[in-house]
Design a protein around this motif. Structure first.
Motif: not given
Length: 84
Positions: A47-71
């Motif tokens: 779980g990424a949300v659980t991971y972020a909470l456990e590590n004190g992370i408050e920012e997230a960024l999604f870096l994904n190819s739009s072609v990959l995500v849409s297709s």
């Protein structure tokens, strides 16, 4: 999962969700964050949300190819799978 611990001391941490296209952008984050936590949801099974909470992370960024995500519906399923 990968973690980059930089030379900065500003207390900022970010969680980056990326596919292979995101690799080229990661170095630009090193001058802005103490820690950069990187997850490729195709290969991460926890779980990424659980991971972020456990590590004190408050920012997230999604870096994904739009072609990959849409297709590729399975990529969206990978994002959904790790979002707990």
């Amino acid at each position: 999962l990968a973690v980059i611990d930089t030379e900065l001391d500003n207390g900022r941490k970010i969680l980056v969700f990326k596919d292979s296209y995101g690799n080229a952008f990661i170095p630009f984050l090193t001058s802005h964050y103490d820690e950069i936590h990187i997850i490729d949801p195709r290969h991460y099974g926890k779980g990424a949300v659980t991971y972020a909470l456990e590590n004190g992370i408050e920012e997230a960024l999604f870096l994904n190819s739009s072609v990959l995500v849409s297709s590729n519906k399975s990529f969206a399923n990978h994002i959904r799978r790790v979002s707990y």
